[in-house]
Design a protein around this motif. Structure first.
Motif, PDB file in Angstrom:
ATOM      1  N   ALA A   9      -8.974   6.771  18.715  1.00 41.31           N
ATOM      2  CA  ALA A   9      -6.918   6.701  18.570  1.00 41.31           C
ATOM      3  C   ALA A   9      -7.064   7.261  17.216  1.00 41.31           C
ATOM      4  CB  ALA A   9      -6.490   5.330  19.486  1.00 41.31           C
ATOM      5  N   PRO A  10      -6.591   8.190  17.347  1.00 41.63           N
ATOM      6  CA  PRO A  10      -5.837   8.181  15.872  1.00 41.63           C
ATOM      7  C   PRO A  10      -4.869   7.176  14.883  1.00 41.63           C
ATOM      8  CG  PRO A  10      -4.733  10.061  17.112  1.00 41.63           C
ATOM      9  CD  PRO A  10      -5.544   8.864  17.733  1.00 41.63           C
ATOM     10  N   LEU A  11      -5.206   7.033  13.932  1.00 40.53           N
ATOM     11  CA  LEU A  11      -4.782   5.834  12.872  1.00 40.53           C
ATOM     12  C   LEU A  11      -3.790   6.031  12.846  1.00 40.53           C
ATOM     13  CD1 LEU A  11      -5.933   2.693  11.710  1.00 40.53           C
ATOM     14  CD2 LEU A  11      -6.558   3.704   9.795  1.00 40.53           C
ATOM     15  N   ASP A  12      -2.620   4.792  12.991  1.00 38.05           N
ATOM     16  CA  ASP A  12      -1.226   4.749  12.521  1.00 38.05           C
ATOM     17  C   ASP A  12      -0.732   4.423  11.545  1.00 38.05           C
ATOM     18  OD1 ASP A  12       1.663   5.362  12.542  1.00 38.05           O
ATOM     19  OD2 ASP A  12       2.176   4.527  14.278  1.00 38.05           O
ATOM     20  N   TYR A  13      -1.565   4.879   9.916  1.00 37.17           N
ATOM     21  CA  TYR A  13      -1.027   3.838   9.008  1.00 37.17           C
ATOM     22  C   TYR A  13       0.465   3.102   9.172  1.00 37.17           C
ATOM     23  CZ  TYR A  13      -5.582   6.917   7.168  1.00 37.17           C
ATOM     24  OH  TYR A  13      -6.340   7.367   7.294  1.00 37.17           O
ATOM     25  N   ARG A  14       1.029   3.474   8.648  1.00 34.71           N
ATOM     26  CA  ARG A  14       2.887   3.336   9.363  1.00 34.71           C
ATOM     27  C   ARG A  14       2.426   2.221   9.619  1.00 34.71           C
ATOM     28  NH1 ARG A  14       5.858   7.421  12.251  1.00 34.71           N
ATOM     29  NH2 ARG A  14       4.006   7.094  13.586  1.00 34.71           N
ATOM     30  N   GLN A  15       1.077   1.828  10.955  1.00 32.85           N
ATOM     31  CA  GLN A  15       1.056   0.408  11.828  1.00 32.85           C
ATOM     32  C   GLN A  15       0.504  -0.994  10.163  1.00 32.85           C
ATOM     33  OE1 GLN A  15       2.612  -0.858  14.468  1.00 32.85           O
ATOM     34  NE2 GLN A  15       3.757   0.895  14.307  1.00 32.85           N
ATOM     35  N   ILE A  22      -1.808  -5.550  -2.392  1.00 36.95           N
ATOM     36  CA  ILE A  22      -1.197  -5.115  -3.948  1.00 36.95           C
ATOM     37  C   ILE A  22       0.225  -5.146  -4.098  1.00 36.95           C
ATOM     38  CG2 ILE A  22      -2.030  -2.689  -3.542  1.00 36.95           C
ATOM     39  CD1 ILE A  22      -3.372  -3.092  -6.307  1.00 36.95           C
ATOM     40  N   PRO A  23       0.314  -5.570  -5.040  1.00 39.52           N
ATOM     41  CA  PRO A  23       2.120  -5.099  -6.017  1.00 39.52           C
ATOM     42  C   PRO A  23       2.088  -3.667  -6.034  1.00 39.52           C
ATOM     43  CG  PRO A  23       1.221  -7.021  -6.752  1.00 39.52           C
ATOM     44  CD  PRO A  23      -0.364  -6.796  -6.050  1.00 39.52           C
ATOM     45  N   ILE A  24       3.095  -3.573  -5.252  1.00 47.65           N
ATOM     46  CA  ILE A  24       3.960  -1.975  -5.797  1.00 47.65           C
ATOM     47  C   ILE A  24       4.979  -1.449  -6.756  1.00 47.65           C
ATOM     48  CG2 ILE A  24       4.558  -0.036  -4.506  1.00 47.65           C
ATOM     49  CD1 ILE A  24       2.758  -0.943  -1.848  1.00 47.65           C
ATOM     50  N   TYR A  25       4.921  -0.741  -7.287  1.00 46.32           N
ATOM     51  CA  TYR A  25       5.764  -0.260  -8.816  1.00 46.32           C
ATOM     52  C   TYR A  25       6.223   1.348  -7.977  1.00 46.32           C
ATOM     53  CZ  TYR A  25       8.307   0.804 -12.397  1.00 46.32           C
ATOM     54  OH  TYR A  25       9.840   1.079 -13.699  1.00 46.32           O
ATOM     55  N   ALA A  26       6.662   1.484  -7.797  1.00 45.01           N
ATOM     56  CA  ALA A  26       8.004   3.020  -6.546  1.00 45.01           C
ATOM     57  C   ALA A  26       9.321   3.558  -7.407  1.00 45.01           C
ATOM     58  CB  ALA A  26       7.733   2.940  -5.284  1.00 45.01           C
ATOM     59  N   ILE A  27       8.850   4.532  -7.993  1.00 44.36           N
ATOM     60  CA  ILE A  27      10.291   5.386  -8.793  1.00 44.36           C
ATOM     61  C   ILE A  27       9.803   6.370  -8.058  1.00 44.36           C
ATOM     62  CG2 ILE A  27       8.809   4.271 -11.592  1.00 44.36           C
ATOM     63  CD1 ILE A  27       8.283   6.987 -11.899  1.00 44.36           C
ATOM     64  N   SER A  28      10.995   6.662  -8.425  1.00 42.86           N
ATOM     65  CA  SER A  28      11.826   7.851  -7.864  1.00 42.86           C
ATOM     66  C   SER A  28      12.762   8.117  -8.742  1.00 42.86           C
ATOM     67  CB  SER A  28      12.610   7.554  -6.014  1.00 42.86           C
ATOM     68  OG  SER A  28      14.201   6.615  -6.326  1.00 42.86           O
ATOM     69  N   ALA A  29      13.787   9.582  -8.327  1.00 50.02           N
ATOM     70  CA  ALA A  29      14.701  10.630  -9.509  1.00 50.02           C
ATOM     71  C   ALA A  29      15.329  11.107  -8.452  1.00 50.02           C
ATOM     72  CB  ALA A  29      13.684  11.418  -9.823  1.00 50.02           C
ATOM     73  N   GLY A  40      14.200   9.344   0.793  1.00 48.71           N
ATOM     74  CA  GLY A  40      12.846   9.163   2.019  1.00 48.71           C
ATOM     75  C   GLY A  40      11.692   8.908   1.123  1.00 48.71           C
ATOM     76  N   CYS A  41      11.432   8.327  -0.241  1.00 53.60           N
ATOM     77  CA  CYS A  41      10.867   7.485  -1.331  1.00 53.60           C
ATOM     78  C   CYS A  41      11.320   5.791  -0.323  1.00 53.60           C
ATOM     79  CB  CYS A  41      11.204   7.550  -2.583  1.00 53.60           C
ATOM     80  SG  CYS A  41      10.385   9.015  -3.399  1.00 53.60           S
ATOM     81  N   GLN A  42      12.513   5.449  -0.444  1.00 55.56           N
ATOM     82  CA  GLN A  42      12.593   4.829  -0.003  1.00 55.56           C
ATOM     83  C   GLN A  42      11.595   3.897   2.020  1.00 55.56           C
ATOM     84  OE1 GLN A  42      16.611   4.631  -0.743  1.00 55.56           O
ATOM     85  NE2 GLN A  42      16.742   2.696  -2.304  1.00 55.56           N
ATOM     86  N   LEU A  43      12.148   5.010   2.634  1.00 57.93           N
ATOM     87  CA  LEU A  43      11.891   4.681   3.449  1.00 57.93           C
ATOM     88  C   LEU A  43       9.718   4.773   4.023  1.00 57.93           C
ATOM     89  CD1 LEU A  43      14.330   7.673   5.327  1.00 57.93           C
ATOM     90  CD2 LEU A  43      14.123   5.236   5.756  1.00 57.93           C
ATOM     91  N   ASN A  50       5.172  -6.946   0.613  1.00 57.84           N
ATOM     92  CA  ASN A  50       5.355  -7.570  -0.740  1.00 57.84           C
ATOM     93  C   ASN A  50       6.089  -7.583  -1.487  1.00 57.84           C
ATOM     94  OD1 ASN A  50       4.389  -8.654  -3.060  1.00 57.84           O
ATOM     95  ND2 ASN A  50       2.426  -7.691  -2.339  1.00 57.84           N
ATOM     96  N   PRO A  51       6.747  -9.464  -1.140  1.00 56.88           N
ATOM     97  CA  PRO A  51       7.882  -9.183  -2.262  1.00 56.88           C
ATOM     98  C   PRO A  51       7.649  -9.055  -3.411  1.00 56.88           C
ATOM     99  CG  PRO A  51       6.843 -11.742  -2.081  1.00 56.88           C
ATOM    100  CD  PRO A  51       6.052 -10.170  -0.977  1.00 56.88           C
ATOM    101  N   ALA A  52       6.523  -8.584  -4.342  1.00 57.80           N
ATOM    102  CA  ALA A  52       6.109  -8.548  -5.856  1.00 57.80           C
ATOM    103  C   ALA A  52       7.038  -7.460  -6.186  1.00 57.80           C
ATOM    104  CB  ALA A  52       5.331  -8.572  -6.126  1.00 57.80           C
ATOM    105  N   ASN A  53       7.317  -6.218  -4.572  1.00 58.82           N
ATOM    106  CA  ASN A  53       6.603  -4.886  -4.699  1.00 58.82           C
ATOM    107  C   ASN A  53       8.215  -4.410  -5.621  1.00 58.82           C
ATOM    108  OD1 ASN A  53       4.787  -4.526  -3.329  1.00 58.82           O
ATOM    109  ND2 ASN A  53       5.380  -3.908  -1.705  1.00 58.82           N
ATOM    110  N   ILE A  54       8.477  -3.627  -6.166  1.00 54.69           N
ATOM    111  CA  ILE A  54       9.914  -2.668  -6.475  1.00 54.69           C
ATOM    112  C   ILE A  54       9.981  -2.321  -6.731  1.00 54.69           C
ATOM    113  CG2 ILE A  54      10.795  -2.573  -8.983  1.00 54.69           C
ATOM    114  CD1 ILE A  54       9.724  -5.194  -9.940  1.00 54.69           C
ATOM    115  N   PHE A  55      10.864  -1.273  -6.242  1.00 53.89           N
ATOM    116  CA  PHE A  55      10.780  -0.370  -6.319  1.00 53.89           C
ATOM    117  C   PHE A  55      12.745   0.531  -7.079  1.00 53.89           C
ATOM    118  CE2 PHE A  55      14.133   3.750  -4.275  1.00 53.89           C
ATOM    119  CZ  PHE A  55      13.366   4.704  -4.205  1.00 53.89           C
ATOM    120  N   ARG A  56      12.218   1.780  -7.658  1.00 52.64           N
ATOM    121  CA  ARG A  56      13.421   1.926  -9.450  1.00 52.64           C
ATOM    122  C   ARG A  56      13.231   3.219  -8.735  1.00 52.64           C
ATOM    123  NH1 ARG A  56      16.223   3.107 -13.113  1.00 52.64           N
ATOM    124  NH2 ARG A  56      15.706   1.811 -14.704  1.00 52.64           N
ATOM    125  N   GLU A  57      14.837   3.449  -8.804  1.00 47.26           N
ATOM    126  CA  GLU A  57      15.236   4.980  -8.905  1.00 47.26           C
ATOM    127  C   GLU A  57      15.959   5.572 -10.503  1.00 47.26           C
ATOM    128  OE1 GLU A  57      18.389   7.615  -6.567  1.00 47.26           O
ATOM    129  OE2 GLU A  57      19.387   6.103  -7.504  1.00 47.26           O
TER     130      GLU A  57
END
Length: 96
Positions: A9-15, A22-29, A40-43, A50-57
């Protein structure tokens, strides 16, 4: 080419995203209104639980030097001055 799970079956990566620990530091402009808008980046970022993840615009309204666009967040002098040091610090902090 699709990626398939063991049962063909196709793998649903969202699942699988919440399982990534691993912690993620995501940035957007803020000025990127076409290729990778902040919402879209936030979605995309939200399923990583992971509670250590950070999203920064990065934007003028957050006290930054620019309302960066998709390319300027990567290649501008302002980005080299204020964004990339935060990426480097994040990697150094979490590479231990």
């Amino acid at each position: 080419m699709d990626t398939f799970a063991a049962d063909d079956a196709p793998l649903d990566y969202r699942q699988q995203m919440p399982k990534i620990t691993i912690p993620i530091y995501a940035i957007s402009a803020k000025g990127d209104n076409f290729i990778s808008p902040t919402r879209g980046c936030q979605l995309f970022f939200e399923p990583f639980k992971n509670p250590a993840n950070i999203f920064r615009e990065y934007s003028l309204s957050h006290g930054d030097l620019d309302d960066y666009t998709h390319s300027r967040i990567m290649i501008s002098r302002n980005a080299a001055h204020e964004i990339w040091p935060t990426v480097t610090a994040w990697i150094e902090q979490h590479a231990r």
